[in-house]
Design a protein around this motif. Sequence first.
Motif, mmCIF file in Angstrom:
data_model
loop_
_atom_site.group_PDB
_atom_site.id
_atom_site.type_symbol
_atom_site.label_atom_id
_atom_site.label_comp_id
_atom_site.label_asym_id
_atom_site.label_seq_id
_atom_site.Cartn_x
_atom_site.Cartn_y
_atom_site.Cartn_z
ATOM 1 N N THR A 32 0.846 -1.325 -0.084
ATOM 2 C CA THR A 32 0.041 -0.139 0.050
ATOM 3 C C THR A 32 0.857 1.266 -0.086
ATOM 4 O O THR A 32 1.774 1.288 0.624
ATOM 5 C CB THR A 32 -0.821 0.202 1.238
ATOM 6 N N ILE A 33 0.739 2.239 -0.751
ATOM 7 C CA ILE A 33 1.141 3.499 -1.009
ATOM 8 C C ILE A 33 0.466 4.669 -0.275
ATOM 9 O O ILE A 33 -0.928 4.645 -0.361
ATOM 10 C CB ILE A 33 1.474 4.181 -2.678
ATOM 11 N N ASP A 62 -3.344 0.426 -3.458
ATOM 12 C CA ASP A 62 -2.718 -0.894 -3.132
ATOM 13 C C ASP A 62 -1.989 -0.692 -4.425
ATOM 14 O O ASP A 62 -2.493 -0.297 -5.533
ATOM 15 C CB ASP A 62 -3.673 -2.140 -3.224
ATOM 16 N N HIS A 63 -0.561 -1.403 -4.509
ATOM 17 C CA HIS A 63 0.131 -1.683 -5.513
ATOM 18 C C HIS A 63 0.629 -3.068 -5.737
ATOM 19 O O HIS A 63 0.503 -3.865 -4.748
ATOM 20 C CB HIS A 63 1.409 -0.719 -5.965
ATOM 21 N N LEU A 100 5.636 -1.014 -13.184
ATOM 22 C CA LEU A 100 5.304 0.175 -12.522
ATOM 23 C C LEU A 100 5.017 -0.123 -10.978
ATOM 24 O O LEU A 100 4.529 0.830 -10.363
ATOM 25 C CB LEU A 100 4.214 0.908 -12.968
ATOM 26 N N ALA A 101 5.952 -1.115 -10.537
ATOM 27 C CA ALA A 101 5.561 -1.531 -9.066
ATOM 28 C C ALA A 101 5.694 -0.225 -8.237
ATOM 29 O O ALA A 101 7.037 0.318 -8.060
ATOM 30 C CB ALA A 101 6.187 -2.673 -8.834
ATOM 31 N N GLY A 139 1.449 -2.926 -11.588
ATOM 32 C CA GLY A 139 1.960 -2.755 -10.290
ATOM 33 C C GLY A 139 1.867 -1.255 -9.609
ATOM 34 O O GLY A 139 2.051 -1.022 -8.723
ATOM 35 N N ALA A 140 1.202 -0.522 -10.899
ATOM 36 C CA ALA A 140 0.936 1.034 -10.591
ATOM 37 C C ALA A 140 -0.175 1.064 -9.374
ATOM 38 O O ALA A 140 -1.090 0.233 -9.194
ATOM 39 C CB ALA A 140 0.806 1.853 -11.637
ATOM 40 N N ALA A 141 -0.059 2.225 -8.562
ATOM 41 C CA ALA A 141 -1.204 2.692 -7.724
ATOM 42 C C ALA A 141 -1.633 3.921 -8.264
ATOM 43 O O ALA A 141 -1.011 4.940 -8.589
ATOM 44 C CB ALA A 141 -0.561 2.883 -6.219
#
Length: 434
Positions: free
Chosen positions: A5-6, A25-26, A31-32, A75-77
């Motif tokens: 989580t970011i 979340d990611h 793009l993690a 994987g991005a958020a």
Amino acid sequence: MAGNTICFAFEDRYNAFLHVCAKADHGKGKLAGIGIAVKDNISTKGIETTCASKILKGYIPPYDAHAVSLIKNAGAAIAGKTNMDEFGMGTSTENSAFGPTLNPADVNRVPGGSSGGSAAAVAAGMVRMALGTDTGGSIRCPAAFCGIVGLKPTYGRVSRYGLIAYANSLETIGPMAKNVTDVSLLMSVIAGHDKKDATSYDRSYSHTPKAEIQGLRIGIPKEYFGEGVDPDVASVVQRAIGRLEELGAVTVPCSIPSMEYALAAYYVICTSEASSNLARFDGVRYGPAADTKKSWHAAYQEIRQQGFGPEVRRRIMLGTFALSSGYYGKYYAKAQIARENVRKDFARLFTNVDVLCGPTMPTIAFKLGEKSDPLSMYLSDILTVPVNLAGIPAISVPCGKVKGMPVGLQVMGRPFEDERVVDVAYAYEQAVKS
């Protein structure tokens, strides 16, 4: 799940965001762990999507746009939804129903539009990357005004599924970031065929930018340095092109005669498509519920008058007029002929040159409230709309400043040669860094 989580804790002093995801979340992938801002006309499941319009206030899409699904899978958020000109109609992000976005380079000036919120969020360092959309320059204009990089992909290279339609035949989703490498990375995730978009092509993008442009032939259209272009802006861009020559590129003077008609053709076509697309916002399918005690006509008129801002109403009326009986042939049909001439001019030039270069915008970012006349605002798009009419790729990369404000170099290429325009922008970017 907490480790994936970011938390987003930036201060938005520029009204760049309409909605901020406090945390998201990611996953794993290219793009993690990267937070990406998404323009508010791109559907995000469970996150309010308004197109910066009162008529969609409270609308929460039940699905993600294809591009959003792809960045999540990589994987991005999602950091939040960014401010914009209402329904993408504008060059300054002053037409938002929720207040204008300010330019981080000078808060008294506009950030450009219509993807001004995305550009400001990147320029201010709130996010590393953002998704914008480009119908007539809406990625490249704010990229130039805010001093970042923005790519308008070839039409059909990125799926438009989940993009709330303004002008279907012109618009595309594209990447924005502070540097060419990040723009190319984001493009590699969002490009490719989507069975839910019949206009998308099976052309993926897997490219690492290269700075080698030895022998590249660069066309310099005289119209991009003509009437209406600030001489100081032209001078900065000419110096940037000179730098490309130093890297081994060859410049070739050329002309795009159809530029004379491009802006008028663009505004007839885009307003006509907007008139059709925005008919769905009627208080029945979308928008605030209509007063069923009134006649259908009165309720419909009331909903649209209260929900749409003045610029959107203006463009709907212009488009309805252009498509009306007795005027269709006089305006819309002629605009399509002009569009084809623009496409043919680009095709002709690309038989002799590899890319075209010129300023992205004719001036630096103007002051808030400076362009109150719609026509003067429309004229700001003169150097960007031909690309959308032709469906070709173009990128804006920062190339200097005038009066302390960023100037963008625009690189335009053949259809599906997005990689080449990225390479030219990268070569310039690396040269000025060294």
